[in-house]
Design a protein around this motif. Structure first.
Motif, PDB file in Angstrom:
ATOM      1  N   PRO A  53      -3.531 -29.939  -6.769  1.00  0.00           N
ATOM      2  CA  PRO A  53      -3.012 -29.593  -5.678  1.00  0.00           C
ATOM      3  C   PRO A  53      -4.055 -29.287  -4.396  1.00  0.00           C
ATOM      4  N   PHE A  54      -5.253 -28.846  -5.094  1.00  0.00           N
ATOM      5  CA  PHE A  54      -6.197 -28.369  -4.040  1.00  0.00           C
ATOM      6  C   PHE A  54      -7.020 -29.521  -3.312  1.00  0.00           C
ATOM      7  N   MET A  73      -5.963 -42.126  -9.746  1.00  0.00           N
ATOM      8  CA  MET A  73      -5.129 -41.766  -8.504  1.00  0.00           C
ATOM      9  C   MET A  73      -4.035 -40.568  -9.051  1.00  0.00           C
ATOM     10  N   GLN A  74      -3.779 -40.854 -10.624  1.00  0.00           N
ATOM     11  CA  GLN A  74      -2.851 -39.678 -11.132  1.00  0.00           C
ATOM     12  C   GLN A  74      -3.521 -38.340 -11.103  1.00  0.00           C
ATOM     13  N   LEU A 122       1.089 -21.860  -3.995  1.00  0.00           N
ATOM     14  CA  LEU A 122      -0.068 -22.531  -4.678  1.00  0.00           C
ATOM     15  C   LEU A 122      -0.618 -21.946  -6.030  1.00  0.00           C
ATOM     16  N   TRP A 162       1.715 -41.447 -16.108  1.00  0.00           N
ATOM     17  CA  TRP A 162       2.805 -42.352 -15.358  1.00  0.00           C
ATOM     18  C   TRP A 162       2.204 -43.175 -14.385  1.00  0.00           C
ATOM     19  N   TRP A 163       1.148 -43.010 -14.066  1.00  0.00           N
ATOM     20  CA  TRP A 163       0.836 -43.998 -13.101  1.00  0.00           C
ATOM     21  C   TRP A 163       0.693 -45.545 -13.303  1.00  0.00           C
ATOM     22  N   ILE A 206       1.723 -27.760   1.600  1.00  0.00           N
ATOM     23  CA  ILE A 206       0.472 -28.153   2.353  1.00  0.00           C
ATOM     24  C   ILE A 206       0.492 -28.365   3.965  1.00  0.00           C
ATOM     25  N   PHE A 216       6.564 -31.339  -6.784  1.00  0.00           N
ATOM     26  CA  PHE A 216       5.607 -31.992  -6.249  1.00  0.00           C
ATOM     27  C   PHE A 216       5.794 -32.114  -4.728  1.00  0.00           C
ATOM     28  N   LEU A 260       1.336 -22.309  -8.828  1.00  0.00           N
ATOM     29  CA  LEU A 260       1.132 -23.483  -9.750  1.00  0.00           C
ATOM     30  C   LEU A 260      -0.179 -23.549 -10.486  1.00  0.00           C
ATOM     31  N   ILE A 267       1.439 -36.594   2.983  1.00  0.00           N
ATOM     32  CA  ILE A 267       0.636 -35.440   2.981  1.00  0.00           C
ATOM     33  C   ILE A 267      -0.569 -35.977   4.160  1.00  0.00           C
ATOM     34  N   SER A 290       2.709 -33.527 -15.843  1.00  0.00           N
ATOM     35  CA  SER A 290       2.620 -33.274 -14.544  1.00  0.00           C
ATOM     36  C   SER A 290       3.552 -32.389 -14.115  1.00  0.00           C
ATOM     37  N   LEU A 347       5.305 -28.897  -3.025  1.00  0.00           N
ATOM     38  CA  LEU A 347       3.848 -28.873  -2.781  1.00  0.00           C
ATOM     39  C   LEU A 347       3.598 -29.494  -1.531  1.00  0.00           C
ATOM     40  N   LEU A 385      -5.398 -32.310  -2.876  1.00  0.00           N
ATOM     41  CA  LEU A 385      -4.361 -32.709  -1.782  1.00  0.00           C
ATOM     42  C   LEU A 385      -4.327 -31.706  -0.609  1.00  0.00           C
ATOM     43  N   LEU A 438      -5.926 -37.277  -8.908  1.00  0.00           N
ATOM     44  CA  LEU A 438      -5.753 -36.775  -7.380  1.00  0.00           C
ATOM     45  C   LEU A 438      -4.184 -36.137  -7.343  1.00  0.00           C
ATOM     46  N   LEU A 439      -3.126 -36.810  -7.455  1.00  0.00           N
ATOM     47  CA  LEU A 439      -2.086 -36.457  -7.431  1.00  0.00           C
ATOM     48  C   LEU A 439      -1.551 -35.150  -8.325  1.00  0.00           C
ATOM     49  N   ASP A 440      -2.331 -35.153  -9.342  1.00  0.00           N
ATOM     50  CA  ASP A 440      -1.986 -33.704 -10.252  1.00  0.00           C
ATOM     51  C   ASP A 440      -2.830 -32.569  -9.762  1.00  0.00           C
ATOM     52  N   LYS A 463      -0.379 -23.796 -14.890  1.00  0.00           N
ATOM     53  CA  LYS A 463      -1.022 -24.554 -15.578  1.00  0.00           C
ATOM     54  C   LYS A 463      -2.095 -23.904 -16.534  1.00  0.00           C
TER      55      LYS A 463
END
Ligand code: HEM
Ligand SMILES: [Cu+2]
Ligand SMILES: [Cu+2]
Lengths: 178, 56, 576
Positions: B26-27, B19-20, C161, A11-12, C189, C182, C164, C270, C176, C185, B29, B22-24, C168
Motif C-alpha cells: 500500500p505504501f 507486479m504482485q 492505512l 495470482w499474477w 490513496i 484493494f 491494513l 491510482i 493478498s 485502498l 502505491l 507492488l500491488l500488495d 498484516k
C-alpha cells in the motif's frame, strides 16, 4: 469472491480469459483513437483554443478596450447605454467582463478574422457565445486572445456562464455579424 | 487443512512476481498515487502558469 | 486477557469490531443527514430551473445551489466513504481498527467543519457555490469549515492505512487483501492526494479571507482547487466500483474474472485518474494544449481503459456466477433471472448502467480538449455528473445501505415494497434529469443560472424553445428523483428507529453510533480469513458472452456519440 483474499497466493500468473483480453484490446484501441484525435484536430480541425494569453491588470485591459471603443464607436445601444463598436476587419478587438455586463457591443464582418481579447475586471466570468455555442473561462488578471472568424451573420449574445454573484443572470453582451 | 498447508509451502517457495509485490504494497502505491498527479498535473501546471508572459 | 471486541453477524458471517462498527454507523448516519438536506435543496433548485415554475428568488436560488452542491457532493459522499473505508479494512480483514480514538477525532472534525460551512451558508454571505472561485469572497468560517472537514477525512484515510498494517502484522488474513479492500485502498490513496491539494489551496484562501494575504491568483486557484474538486470524484469512482465488486460477491458469490486484470485496472486509477482534474481547465487561458491534452486524457486515456475493464468484469463476474447456477440459456437469461426485486442488486445494477452509458460517455466526450469548447459551463455539465455521482455513486451507496441495515445495524428493513421500488424511482428520475440537462446544455443553456429568459437584463437573448421545454422535463425528473431520495432517507432512518431488531442487543442508541449491548461482542479474535475457495471447474467453459455483447453496444454508443459531438464542434465559428 471479491471480499476474500484471492484463491491463489500467486495470482499474477493466472491466465486472462479470452473475452476479457478481447475487450481490453478493443478498449485500448478506442482510447488511443480518442487520444490521437486531439492532436489531429489541432492540425486539421478549425476550432481550437489558442494558447495565446498574457498576464494583465484590470486597469491595463480597461484602457485598451476604451481606446478601441473611442476610436470605432458607431452608435449606442439605447436601453443599456452601451457603445456599439465597429473595428476594422482583421484587427485586434476587445471585450471586457465586469459585474454585470460584457462591454462593449461589437459589430464584426462576416468571414473576416479578428483577434478577440478577453478579460475580466473583477470576478471570474464565463464567455458563452450563443447560439453558436463557444464557451470560454474568463479570469481577472489574464488576457485571453482568440482568433475568430465569424462565418454566420446575425445577432449573437454573450451569456455569462460562470456564476458571478447575484446579478449573474442579467449579464449579457452582444456581437453583431454583418 | 493439511492440504492447504502443503499448497502454502509449495507456493511460498515460488517467488512472488514483481507486479504482485507492488500491488500488495500500500505504501508504494500511495507514493506513486501522490507523485504522478503532483508532478504531471500540479507542478507542470504551476510552471506553465508562472511562465505566462506579461502583456505589452 | 484481551477483551472480547468482535461480534459475528449470523446472517452474513462478517465480523464487526466494536469500535469500527460504531464509527461506521456514525459516519453513515451523518452522511444520510446531509443527503436529506442536500436532496431537498436539489429539489428546490430543479424546480427553480423549470422556467414555468421558477420557484425561488435569485438570491435564494444561488444560496440553495451552493448548499446543494456542498452538502451532497462533499458531505454526504465523504461521510459515507469513511464508513466504507472502515468496512473494507476492519470488517473485511477481520481486524481491529487502528487508533479508534483518532477515528472519533476525525469524525468530530468532520462534524464541526461541515457545521461551520452550513452556518456560513445560512448567514447569507457565502453563496459562492462549492467551488468558491476567487476573488469572489466567502466568509472565513466557510474556508475554515472545509479545512477542518478535510483534516477529519484525512485522519480517516490514515486510519484505513494503519488498519491494513495491523492486519498484516497480526496475520488476520491469508495471501493478498481482498479485491474490495484493494479498491478501497485505491479510493484512500486518491483521497490523500485530493485532501493535500485542498489544503494547499484552501489554507491560503482562508488566510486571504482573513486579510493576511492580499492576492490569490485565480488561475492558480482553479488549477489546484480542481485537483481537490475533480479528484474527489475519482475517490467516488474507486469507492463505488469496489462496492459493485462487493455486492457481486455478497449476492452471487461472484469471484473476479481475473484478480490480475481487476487489480491492474485499479492501479491505472491510482496512477492516472487524478490527472483528469484538467477537465475543468480546458477552457482557461494560460495553460498550454500539451498540458491539457496529456492531463485531460489521463495520459492517453489509461484510466478510461480501467473503467471500461471494470465495466466488463463486474457484470461479467455476475454472469459467470449466474451461469454456474444454471441460468445458462441464451445470452441474457442470467440477467433476466437476477434478483431485480432486491434493492441491493437493482440499485447497484442501475447505478452501473447509468454511470457507464451516460456518465462515462458524456464525461469523456466533454473532457476532450476541443469539444469542451461547446460544453464548458453549460448545464450539460450537471447533466453529466448527476449520471456519475448522483446515480453512479449515490445509488450504489443506497444499495449497499440496504445490505448494511440488517447486517451492521441489526435492524430489519421497514416497508419492503417501498424498498423494492426505491432504486427505480430514484434512478428513473435521475435518468430523466440527466438526459434533459444534457440536452439543454447541448443547446448552450448555462449552468448555475437563475433566469435563462433574461427578464431583468438590459440586453436580450432567447434560447431555443426546445431548451426551455427540456428544462421543464428535467424539473419533472428532478422531482421524481427527489421522491426517490426522500423515500430512501425515510426507509433508512425509519428502519434504524422502528425496524424489527434482529439482535436483542440492538438498541435505539446503537442505531446511531453507540455500540450494541456488550453481550453481543463475544468473539475475542475471529479465525484467520482464509483464501477464497479454488474453483472446481475452470472458467473456460462459462464465458461472459452476454456481458461482452452489452460491452460492444456500449462501445458503439461511445463511438457514435463522440463523432456526433466532433461534427457539432466543426460547425461553430472557426477559431484558433
Ligand atoms: C434529489 C435529487 C436531485 C435533484 C432534483 C438535483 C437537481 C440539480 C440541478 C437542477 C442542478 C443544476 C443547477 C444549475 O446548475 O443551475 C444541480 C446541481 C448539482 N447537483 Fe444535484 N440534484 C439532485 C441530487 C444530487 C445528488 C445526489 C448529487 C451528488 C451526490 C448532486 C450533486 C450536484 C452538484 C455537485 C451540483 C452542482 C452545483 C454547482 O453548480 O455548484 N445532486 N442539482
Ligand atoms: Cu459574469
Ligand atoms: Cu456570471
Amino acid at each position: 469472491m471479491s471480499i476474500l483474499p484471492p484463491s491463489q497466493k500467486i495470482w499474477w500468473k493466472e491466465p486472462i480469459h479470452g473475452i476479457e483480453m478481447m475487450w481490453i484490446i478493443l478498449a485500448l484501441i478506442w482510447c488511443l483513437v480518442l487520444f490521437l484525435w486531439m492532436p489531429y484536430w489541432h492540425v486539421y480541425g478549425k476550432q481550437n483554443l489558442s494558447n495565446e494569453s498574457y498576464k494583465t491588470s484590470p486597469e491595463q485591459f480597461e484602457a485598451k478596450a476604451n481606446t478601441m471603443a473611442k476610436a470605432y464607436t458607431v452608435r449606442t445601444d439605447a436601453k443599456s447605454n452601451t457603445p456599439v463598436v465597429h473595428p476594422p476587419a482583421g484587427s485586434d478587438v476587445y471585450m471586457l467582463g465586469r459585474l454585470w455586463q460584457w462591454w462593449p457591443i461589437l459589430e464584426l464582418e462576416k468571414n473576416k478574422t479578428y483577434r478577440l481579447h478577453l478579460s475580466s475586471l473583477d470576478w471570474q466570468h464565463g464567455f458563452s457565445l450563443q447560439p453558436t455555442n463557444i464557451n470560454l473561462q474568463i479570469l481577472p488578471g489574464y488576457e485571453t486572445v482568440v482568433t475568430i472568424t465569424p462565418d454566420q451573420s446575425g445577432e449573437f449574445a454573450v451569456v455569462c456562464n460562470e456564476y458571478c454573484g447575484v446579478g449573474h443572470h442579467t449579464m449579457l453582451g452582444k456581437i453583431y455579424v454583418k | 487443512m493439511q492440504k492447504n498447508d502443503n499448497q502454502e509451502s509449495t507456493q511460498e517457495e515460488e517467488a512472488v512476481p514483481g507486479m504482485q509485490q507492488l500491488l500488495d504494497n500500500p505504501f508504494m502505491l500511495l507514493f506513486l498515487g501522490v507523485m504522478f498527479p503532483t508532478v504531471f498535473y500540479i507542478l507542470w501546471g504551476i510552471m506553465e502558469i508562472i511562465s505566462i508572459p506579461a502583456v505589452k | 486477557m484481551a477483551a472480547k471486541m468482535f461480534r459475528q453477524c449470523p446472517d452474513s458471517g462478517l465480523f464487526f469490531h466494536k469500535s469500527a462498527e460504531s464509527l461506521m454507523k456514525a459516519h453513515a448516519v451523518l452522511g444520510v443527514v446531509y443527503l436529506l438536506v442536500g436532496g431537498f435543496l436539489g429539489l428546490l433548485v430543479a424546480l427553480t430551473r423549470m422556467p414555468s415554475l421558477h420557484l425561488l428568488s435569485a438570491e435564494d436560488f444561488y444560496l440553495a445551489l451552493s448548499i446543494h452542491g456542498t452538502a451532497i457532493l462533499i458531505f454526504w459522499i465523504i461521510f459515507f466513504e469513511m464508513a466504507v473505508l472502515y468496512f473494507a479494512a476492519s470488517t473485511l480483514l477481520r481486524c481491529r481498527p487502528a487508533t479508534p480514538a483518532f477515528g472519533w477525532l476525525g469524525f468530530l472534525l468532520m462534524v464541526i467543519g461541515s457545521t461551520l460551512v452550513m452556518v456560513a451558508f445560512f448567514r447569507g454571505n457565502s453563496s459562492v457555490m462549492f467551488t468558491s472561485y476567487v476573488p469572489m469572497p466567502a466568509e472565513p468560517i466557510f474556508y475554515l469549515g472545509l479545512i477542518l472537514f478535510a483534516v477529519g477525512a484525512l485522519i480517516g484515510c490514515f486510519i484505513f492505512l494503519g488498519t491494513l498494517v495491523i492486519a498484516k502484522q497480526e496475520k488476520t488474513y491469508d495471501g493478498s487483501v481482498p479485491l474490495v479492500t484493494f479498491g478501497a485502498l485505491t479510493a484512500a490513496i486518491i483521497a490523500i492526494f485530493t485532501i493535500a491539494s485542498g489544503a494547499v489551496i484552501l489554507i491560503p484562501t482562508w488566510l486571504w479571507s482573513l486579510g493576511f494575504i492580499n492576492h490569490i491568483d485565480p488561475l492558480m486557484y482553479r488549477t489546484v482547487w480542481w485537483a481537490l474538486g475533480h479528484s474527489s470524484q475519482q475517490i467516488n469512482v474507486a469507492a463505488h466500483v469496489s462496492i459493485w465488486y462487493a455486492i457481486a460477491a455478497i449476492l452471487f458469490g461472484a469471484r473476479p474474472m481475473s484478480e490480475k486484470v481487476s487489480r491492474t485496472a485499479f492501479l491505472l486509477y491510482i496512477l492516472f485518474l487524478q490527472l483528469a482534474s484538467a477537465h475543468h481547465i480546458l477552457a482557461d487561458p494560460g495553460v498550454s494544449s500539451t498540458w491539457k491534452v496529456f492531463n485531460t486524457s489521463y495520459a492517453m486515456y489509461l484510466a478510461v481503459l480501467a473503467s471500461m475493464v471494470h465495466g466488463l468484469t463486474v457484470p461479467g463476474c455476475i454472469e459467470v456466477a449466474q451461469r454456474k447456477k444454471g441460468f445458462n440459456n441464451g445470452l441474457f437469461e442470467w440477467l433476466k433471472k437476477a434478483p431485480w426485486a432486491n434493492p441491493v442488486f437493482s440499485g447497484m445494477f442501475i447505478a452501473m448502467i447509468i454511470f457507464g452509458f451516460i456518465g462515462g460517455i458524456t464525461g469523456v466526450v466533454m473532457g476532450t480538449e476541443q469539444i469542451n469548447l461547446i460544453i464548458h459551463n453549460t448545464i450539460f455539465v450537471p447533466g453529466h455528473f448527476h449520471a456519475t455521482v448522483a446515480v453512479g455513486t449515490t445509488l450504489t451507496f443506497m444499495a449497499i445501505t440496504y445490505f448494511l441495515i440488517p447486517v451492521l445495524f441489526r435492524r430489519e428493513l421497514i416497508w419492503p415494497t417501498a424498498c423494492k421500488w426505491q432504486p427505480y424511482i430514484f434512478g428513473g428520475g435521475m435518468l430523466i434529469l440527466s438526459l434533459f440537462l444534457l440536452g439543454a446544455g447541448t443547446l448552450g443553456v448555462p449552468r448555475r443560472h437563475w433566469d435563462i429568459n433574461f427578464s431583468d437584463a438590459l440586453l436580450q437573448f432567447q434560447f431555443a424553445g426546445t431548451a426551455i421545454t427540456m428544462l421543464g422535463i428535467a424539473g419533472f425528473g428532478g422531482f421524481l428523483a427527489a421522491v426517490g431520495g426522500a423515500l430512501f432517507c425515510l426507509i433508512a432512518v425509519g428502519s434504524l428507529v422502528f425496524g424489527k431488531r434482529l439482535d436483542p442487543g440492538a438498541s435505539l442508541f446503537s442505531s446511531f453510533g453507540f455500540p450494541m449491548a456488550s453481550s453481543c461482542y463475544n468473539v475475542e479474535r475471529p479465525g484467520k480469513l482464509g483464501l477464497a475457495p479454488v474453483e472446481q471447474t475452470g472458467d473456460g467453459g462459462v464465458q461472459a458472452k452476454g456481458t461482452f455483447v452489452l460491452a460492444l453496444v456500449f462501445l458503439a454508443s461511445f463511438v457514435v456519440y463522440f463523432f456526433i459531438n466532433a461534427k457539432y464542434l466543426s460547425s461553430i465559428w472557426p477559431m484558433g
